[in-house]
Motif scaffolding. Structure first.
Motif, PDB file in Angstrom:
ATOM      1  N   LYS A  27       0.820  -1.216   0.000  1.00 44.90           N
ATOM      2  CA  LYS A  27       0.000   0.000   0.000  1.00 44.90           C
ATOM      3  C   LYS A  27       0.855   1.268   0.000  1.00 44.90           C
ATOM      4  CE  LYS A  27      -3.884   2.221   2.364  1.00 44.90           C
ATOM      5  NZ  LYS A  27      -4.876   2.094   3.466  1.00 44.90           N
ATOM      6  N   PRO A  28       1.858   1.388   0.875  1.00 48.49           N
ATOM      7  CA  PRO A  28       2.665   2.611   0.836  1.00 48.49           C
ATOM      8  C   PRO A  28       3.459   2.771  -0.460  1.00 48.49           C
ATOM      9  CG  PRO A  28       3.582   1.043   2.413  1.00 48.49           C
ATOM     10  CD  PRO A  28       2.216   0.540   2.037  1.00 48.49           C
ATOM     11  N   VAL A  29       3.990   1.662  -0.997  1.00 51.13           N
ATOM     12  CA  VAL A  29       4.730   1.758  -2.254  1.00 51.13           C
ATOM     13  C   VAL A  29       3.799   2.184  -3.384  1.00 51.13           C
ATOM     14  CG1 VAL A  29       5.969   0.423  -3.996  1.00 51.13           C
ATOM     15  CG2 VAL A  29       6.552   0.159  -1.587  1.00 51.13           C
ATOM     16  N   ALA A  30       2.586   1.639  -3.398  1.00 51.65           N
ATOM     17  CA  ALA A  30       1.626   2.018  -4.427  1.00 51.65           C
ATOM     18  C   ALA A  30       1.254   3.491  -4.311  1.00 51.65           C
ATOM     19  CB  ALA A  30       0.378   1.151  -4.331  1.00 51.65           C
ATOM     20  N   ALA A  31       1.120   4.003  -3.090  1.00 51.85           N
ATOM     21  CA  ALA A  31       0.767   5.415  -2.907  1.00 51.85           C
ATOM     22  C   ALA A  31       1.841   6.331  -3.477  1.00 51.85           C
ATOM     23  CB  ALA A  31       0.555   5.710  -1.422  1.00 51.85           C
ATOM     24  N   VAL A  32       3.097   5.982  -3.239  1.00 53.24           N
ATOM     25  CA  VAL A  32       4.192   6.797  -3.761  1.00 53.24           C
ATOM     26  C   VAL A  32       4.264   6.662  -5.276  1.00 53.24           C
ATOM     27  CG1 VAL A  32       6.672   7.215  -3.680  1.00 53.24           C
ATOM     28  CG2 VAL A  32       5.451   6.595  -1.594  1.00 53.24           C
ATOM     29  N   TYR A  33       4.061   5.453  -5.773  1.00 55.95           N
ATOM     30  CA  TYR A  33       4.072   5.241  -7.219  1.00 55.95           C
ATOM     31  C   TYR A  33       3.006   6.098  -7.913  1.00 55.95           C
ATOM     32  CZ  TYR A  33       3.057   3.137 -11.715  1.00 55.95           C
ATOM     33  OH  TYR A  33       2.800   2.955 -13.043  1.00 55.95           O
ATOM     34  N   HIS A  34       1.795   6.105  -7.368  1.00 57.29           N
ATOM     35  CA  HIS A  34       0.714   6.833  -8.026  1.00 57.29           C
ATOM     36  C   HIS A  34       0.966   8.342  -7.999  1.00 57.29           C
ATOM     37  CE1 HIS A  34      -1.640   3.368  -8.955  1.00 57.29           C
ATOM     38  NE2 HIS A  34      -1.723   2.994  -7.700  1.00 57.29           N
ATOM     39  N   PHE A  35       1.565   8.827  -6.932  1.00 58.57           N
ATOM     40  CA  PHE A  35       1.967  10.233  -6.909  1.00 58.57           C
ATOM     41  C   PHE A  35       2.969  10.524  -8.024  1.00 58.57           C
ATOM     42  CE2 PHE A  35       6.059  12.101  -5.452  1.00 58.57           C
ATOM     43  CZ  PHE A  35       5.802  13.429  -5.787  1.00 58.57           C
ATOM     44  N   ALA A  36       4.019   9.709  -8.105  1.00 58.11           N
ATOM     45  CA  ALA A  36       5.094   9.963  -9.058  1.00 58.11           C
ATOM     46  C   ALA A  36       4.614   9.773 -10.496  1.00 58.11           C
ATOM     47  CB  ALA A  36       6.282   9.049  -8.765  1.00 58.11           C
ATOM     48  N   TYR A  78      -2.748  12.748  -2.654  1.00 53.61           N
ATOM     49  CA  TYR A  78      -1.760  13.325  -1.740  1.00 53.61           C
ATOM     50  C   TYR A  78      -2.090  13.030  -0.275  1.00 53.61           C
ATOM     51  CZ  TYR A  78       0.714  15.443  -5.569  1.00 53.61           C
ATOM     52  OH  TYR A  78       1.463  15.622  -6.699  1.00 53.61           O
ATOM     53  N   GLN A  79      -3.339  12.749   0.010  1.00 47.50           N
ATOM     54  CA  GLN A  79      -3.675  12.291   1.355  1.00 47.50           C
ATOM     55  C   GLN A  79      -3.031  10.930   1.627  1.00 47.50           C
ATOM     56  OE1 GLN A  79      -7.968  12.435   1.355  1.00 47.50           O
ATOM     57  NE2 GLN A  79      -7.993  14.672   1.119  1.00 47.50           N
ATOM     58  N   ALA A  80      -3.048  10.061   0.608  1.00 44.53           N
ATOM     59  CA  ALA A  80      -2.381   8.762   0.746  1.00 44.53           C
ATOM     60  C   ALA A  80      -0.877   8.938   0.875  1.00 44.53           C
ATOM     61  CB  ALA A  80      -2.709   7.871  -0.452  1.00 44.53           C
ATOM     62  N   LEU A  81      -0.312   9.862   0.116  1.00 46.43           N
ATOM     63  CA  LEU A  81       1.121  10.130   0.210  1.00 46.43           C
ATOM     64  C   LEU A  81       1.471  10.689   1.579  1.00 46.43           C
ATOM     65  CD1 LEU A  81       3.872  10.250  -1.252  1.00 46.43           C
ATOM     66  CD2 LEU A  81       3.271  12.584  -1.963  1.00 46.43           C
ATOM     67  N   ALA A  82       0.619  11.547   2.122  1.00 43.83           N
ATOM     68  CA  ALA A  82       0.874  12.131   3.443  1.00 43.83           C
ATOM     69  C   ALA A  82       0.974  11.039   4.507  1.00 43.83           C
ATOM     70  CB  ALA A  82      -0.229  13.121   3.800  1.00 43.83           C
ATOM     71  N   ALA A  83       0.154   9.996   4.382  1.00 44.43           N
ATOM     72  CA  ALA A  83       0.212   8.898   5.344  1.00 44.43           C
ATOM     73  C   ALA A  83       1.548   8.177   5.267  1.00 44.43           C
ATOM     74  CB  ALA A  83      -0.941   7.921   5.086  1.00 44.43           C
ATOM     75  N   VAL A  84       2.080   8.018   4.064  1.00 39.67           N
ATOM     76  CA  VAL A  84       3.386   7.370   3.891  1.00 39.67           C
ATOM     77  C   VAL A  84       4.483   8.238   4.511  1.00 39.67           C
ATOM     78  CG1 VAL A  84       5.064   6.517   2.216  1.00 39.67           C
ATOM     79  CG2 VAL A  84       2.620   6.196   1.803  1.00 39.67           C
ATOM     80  N   VAL A  85       4.434   9.535   4.246  1.00 39.73           N
ATOM     81  CA  VAL A  85       5.413  10.456   4.815  1.00 39.73           C
ATOM     82  C   VAL A  85       5.388  10.376   6.339  1.00 39.73           C
ATOM     83  CG1 VAL A  85       5.949  12.909   5.125  1.00 39.73           C
ATOM     84  CG2 VAL A  85       5.430  12.019   2.836  1.00 39.73           C
ATOM     85  N   ARG A  86       4.185  10.357   6.892  1.00 45.22           N
ATOM     86  CA  ARG A  86       4.037  10.318   8.348  1.00 45.22           C
ATOM     87  C   ARG A  86       4.483   8.982   8.938  1.00 45.22           C
ATOM     88  NH1 ARG A  86      -1.281  10.426   8.542  1.00 45.22           N
ATOM     89  NH2 ARG A  86      -1.369   8.138   8.710  1.00 45.22           N
ATOM     90  N   ASP A  87       4.052   7.891   8.330  1.00 46.52           N
ATOM     91  CA  ASP A  87       4.275   6.572   8.934  1.00 46.52           C
ATOM     92  C   ASP A  87       5.693   6.053   8.745  1.00 46.52           C
ATOM     93  OD1 ASP A  87       1.620   6.663   9.624  1.00 46.52           O
ATOM     94  OD2 ASP A  87       0.946   5.328   8.012  1.00 46.52           O
ATOM     95  N   TYR A  88       6.373   6.505   7.689  1.00 45.26           N
ATOM     96  CA  TYR A  88       7.689   5.944   7.377  1.00 45.26           C
ATOM     97  C   TYR A  88       8.806   6.974   7.403  1.00 45.26           C
ATOM     98  CZ  TYR A  88       4.970   1.902   5.979  1.00 45.26           C
ATOM     99  OH  TYR A  88       4.104   0.828   5.980  1.00 45.26           O
ATOM    100  N   GLY A  89       8.483   8.185   7.789  1.00 43.88           N
ATOM    101  CA  GLY A  89       9.512   9.211   7.900  1.00 43.88           C
ATOM    102  C   GLY A  89      10.153   9.575   6.570  1.00 43.88           C
ATOM    103  N   VAL A  90       9.372   9.523   5.503  1.00 46.84           N
ATOM    104  CA  VAL A  90       9.900   9.878   4.183  1.00 46.84           C
ATOM    105  C   VAL A  90      10.059  11.390   4.092  1.00 46.84           C
ATOM    106  CG1 VAL A  90       9.437   9.900   1.700  1.00 46.84           C
ATOM    107  CG2 VAL A  90       8.875   7.866   3.069  1.00 46.84           C
ATOM    108  N   PRO A  91      11.240  11.894   3.790  1.00 48.26           N
ATOM    109  CA  PRO A  91      11.411  13.343   3.639  1.00 48.26           C
ATOM    110  C   PRO A  91      10.603  13.872   2.451  1.00 48.26           C
ATOM    111  CG  PRO A  91      13.544  12.260   3.942  1.00 48.26           C
ATOM    112  CD  PRO A  91      12.539  11.176   3.685  1.00 48.26           C
ATOM    113  N   VAL A  92       9.805  14.896   2.691  1.00 45.61           N
ATOM    114  CA  VAL A  92       9.017  15.495   1.613  1.00 45.61           C
ATOM    115  C   VAL A  92       9.937  16.034   0.522  1.00 45.61           C
ATOM    116  CG1 VAL A  92       7.355  17.313   1.033  1.00 45.61           C
ATOM    117  CG2 VAL A  92       7.104  16.015   3.159  1.00 45.61           C
ATOM    118  N   SER A  93      11.155  16.409   0.896  1.00 44.60           N
ATOM    119  CA  SER A  93      12.102  16.953  -0.089  1.00 44.60           C
ATOM    120  C   SER A  93      12.392  15.950  -1.208  1.00 44.60           C
ATOM    121  CB  SER A  93      13.405  17.358   0.591  1.00 44.60           C
ATOM    122  OG  SER A  93      14.020  16.237   1.224  1.00 44.60           O
TER     123      SER A  93
END
Length: 275
Positions: A27-36, A78-93
């Motif tokens: 789920k988190p990988v898919a969220a980042v993929y769909h954003f990108a 981006y709500q799904a992406l925000a959850a990944v950033v929060r849960d896994y400490g992914v730098p928004v940068s």
């Protein structure tokens, strides 16, 4: 992660949540993929004018700014992406780095030298691997460095196999100084002419890319379980495409080198043996 075939196609260097990936990561990988993928398509697909593409990408950056500020993004993607950033400490940068590369795709179509091209890869490809390492909990300076090498190499593999496709978009990723060094002109690319000069140029590109891929490859054995296995598939798949470029005399104009069904058994066997 991406299968070897997917790893060298559009969106060429982004692992998606395949059945081999442990379920907790899909789920988190898919969220980042769909954003990108969405942002990449804004920059690259359809017939929108450059100004409209840049405006759409600016909206993406605004959503990232909301995530950075701890606000709720406006769109589900981006709500799904925000959850990944929060849960896994992914730098928004890292996500913004991707957007900066997509904006560059809109405004720049030539690269003066290899350093300039690598700087593009640093933002278009390397953030992918770094984001995944955060999700997998495998962040270390050594892992990050090897991941950067693999991701840059994957991006370069895509460039070399897609010279003809990119030309139709008025894009040339072969460094301009190296074109001149080997005596290859853009008129030759337009004509699809394969001669000794073209082969020398492409052999140089392929050999350098293969060294970069090999330097990062130990990461695939350092990562555990199915994550490491998928990365080995990706690395071996990319290496196989480079071999096909060699075997085909670098004639990417008449035959785009891709992985076929017959390549898979050998790649899977080699990936499994290296576990």
């Amino acid at each position: 992660m991406l299968t070897p075939q997917q790893s060298v196609e559009h969106y060429e260097n982004f692992p998606v949540a395949s059945i081999l990936l442990p379920r907790r990561f899909r789920k988190p990988v898919a969220a980042v993929y769909h954003f990108a993928r969405h942002a990449d398509d804004l920059a690259d697909e359809g017939d929108a004018e450059p100004a409209a593409r840049l405006a759409a990408l600016a909206e993406c950056s605004a959503e990232l700014a909301r995530i950075e500020a701890g606000e709720t993004p406006a769109t589900p993607r981006y709500q799904a992406l925000a959850a990944v950033v929060r849960d896994y400490g992914v730098p928004v940068s890292l996500c913004e780095d991707l957007l900066s590369a997509f904006r560059q795709d809109v405004t720049q179509s030539r690269y003066a030298d290899f350093g300039e091209l690598v700087n593009y890869c640093r933002r278009s490809a390397n953030p992918v691997g770094r984001i995944l390492l955060h999700i997998f909990g495998e962040v270390s300076p050594r892992h990050l460095a090897m991941s950067d090498g693999i991701c840059t190499a994957l991006q370069l593999v895509n460039f070399w196999q897609d010279v003809a496709i990119d030309w139709t978009k008025d894009r040339v990723y072969l460094p301009q100084d190296e074109l001149a060094k080997y005596g290859v002109t853009e008129a030759q690319i337009a004509a699809g002419r394969v001669d000794a000069a073209w082969q020398r140029l492409m052999r140089f590109q392929v050999d350098r890319t293969r060294r970069m891929l090999k330097a990062g490859a130990p990461l695939a054995n350092a990562l555990p379980g199915r994550v490491g296995f998928e990365l080995r598939l990706t690395v071996l798949g990319a290496a196989t495409v480079l071999d096909k470029l060699d075997a085909g005399g670098y004639d990417v104009f008449r035959h785009r080198p891709v992985l076929g069904k017959g390549d898979w058994p050998r790649i899977v066997w080699r990936a499994w043996r290296r576990k």
